[in-house]
Design a protein around this motif. Structure first.
Motif, PDB file in Angstrom:
ATOM      1  N   ASP A   4       0.826  -1.199   0.000  1.00 28.00           N
ATOM      2  CA  ASP A   4       0.000   0.000   0.000  1.00 28.00           C
ATOM      3  C   ASP A   4       0.868   1.259   0.000  1.00 28.00           C
ATOM      4  OD1 ASP A   4      -2.780   0.877   0.097  1.00 28.00           O
ATOM      5  OD2 ASP A   4      -2.246   1.745   2.051  1.00 28.00           O
ATOM      6  N   CYS A  20       3.839  -0.418   4.314  1.00 28.61           N
ATOM      7  CA  CYS A  20       2.491  -0.849   4.665  1.00 28.61           C
ATOM      8  C   CYS A  20       2.035  -1.865   3.627  1.00 28.61           C
ATOM      9  CB  CYS A  20       1.551   0.358   4.688  1.00 28.61           C
ATOM     10  SG  CYS A  20      -0.149  -0.097   5.020  1.00 28.61           S
ATOM     11  N   GLN A  22      -1.128  -4.373   2.561  1.00 26.18           N
ATOM     12  CA  GLN A  22      -2.529  -4.706   2.796  1.00 26.18           C
ATOM     13  C   GLN A  22      -2.671  -6.225   2.753  1.00 26.18           C
ATOM     14  OE1 GLN A  22      -5.385  -2.850   0.214  1.00 26.18           O
ATOM     15  NE2 GLN A  22      -7.054  -3.335   1.605  1.00 26.18           N
ATOM     16  N   TYR A  32      -3.896  -4.586   7.748  1.00 27.62           N
ATOM     17  CA  TYR A  32      -2.633  -4.156   7.177  1.00 27.62           C
ATOM     18  C   TYR A  32      -1.495  -4.610   8.086  1.00 27.62           C
ATOM     19  CZ  TYR A  32      -5.599  -0.936   4.583  1.00 27.62           C
ATOM     20  OH  TYR A  32      -6.560  -0.397   3.775  1.00 27.62           O
ATOM     21  N   THR A  34       2.355  -3.331   9.001  1.00 31.71           N
ATOM     22  CA  THR A  34       3.381  -2.312   8.813  1.00 31.71           C
ATOM     23  C   THR A  34       4.712  -2.929   9.217  1.00 31.71           C
ATOM     24  OG1 THR A  34       2.943  -1.376  11.008  1.00 31.71           O
ATOM     25  CG2 THR A  34       1.842  -0.346   9.142  1.00 31.71           C
ATOM     26  N   MET A  56      -5.870   4.458   7.355  1.00 30.86           N
ATOM     27  CA  MET A  56      -4.527   4.065   6.932  1.00 30.86           C
ATOM     28  C   MET A  56      -3.836   5.221   6.229  1.00 30.86           C
ATOM     29  SD  MET A  56      -2.964   1.301   7.521  1.00 30.86           S
ATOM     30  CE  MET A  56      -1.258   1.728   7.632  1.00 30.86           C
TER      31      MET A  56
END
Length: 98
Positions: A4, A20, A22, A32, A34, A56
């Motif tokens: 993402d 990030c 998804q 998500y 990270t 997000m």
């Protein structure tokens, strides 16, 4: 993997990535992961459930304000060629493969 956002921050001796990924969902919400860290150090990670994409986006915008610049997957391979290998060393990798 559905990246993402891939952010890179190089400032002086600091050389970090914040990514990030998804895991599931759509613009109406999802889960998500990270992943962040300095190159050559152990990556850290966190799984986040968000009710919508807007939440997000706020988190990503906060990283941009801290100096992270958007890069694509190709640039990630250039600035951090060991990323996939380092990601595989995290507990998150088992979740991503599922």
């Amino acid at each position: 993997m559905n990246y993402d956002f891939i952010g890179w921050c190089k400032d002086g001796t600091s050389d970090k990535v914040w990514i990030c990924i998804q895991l599931n969902g759509d613009n109406w919400g999802g889960t998500y992961a990270t992943v962040w860290g300095r190159r050559g150090k152990k990556l850290q990670h966190k799984v986040i459930d968000h009710s919508n994409q807007w939440d997000m986006d706020k988190l990503v915008d906060s990283k941009r304000r801290k100096g992270y610049v958007d890069i694509d997957r190709t640039k990630l391979d250039v600035v951090y060629p060991e990323f996939e290998q380092d990601l595989e060393a995290t507990a998150l990798w088992a979740m991503l493969k599922a």
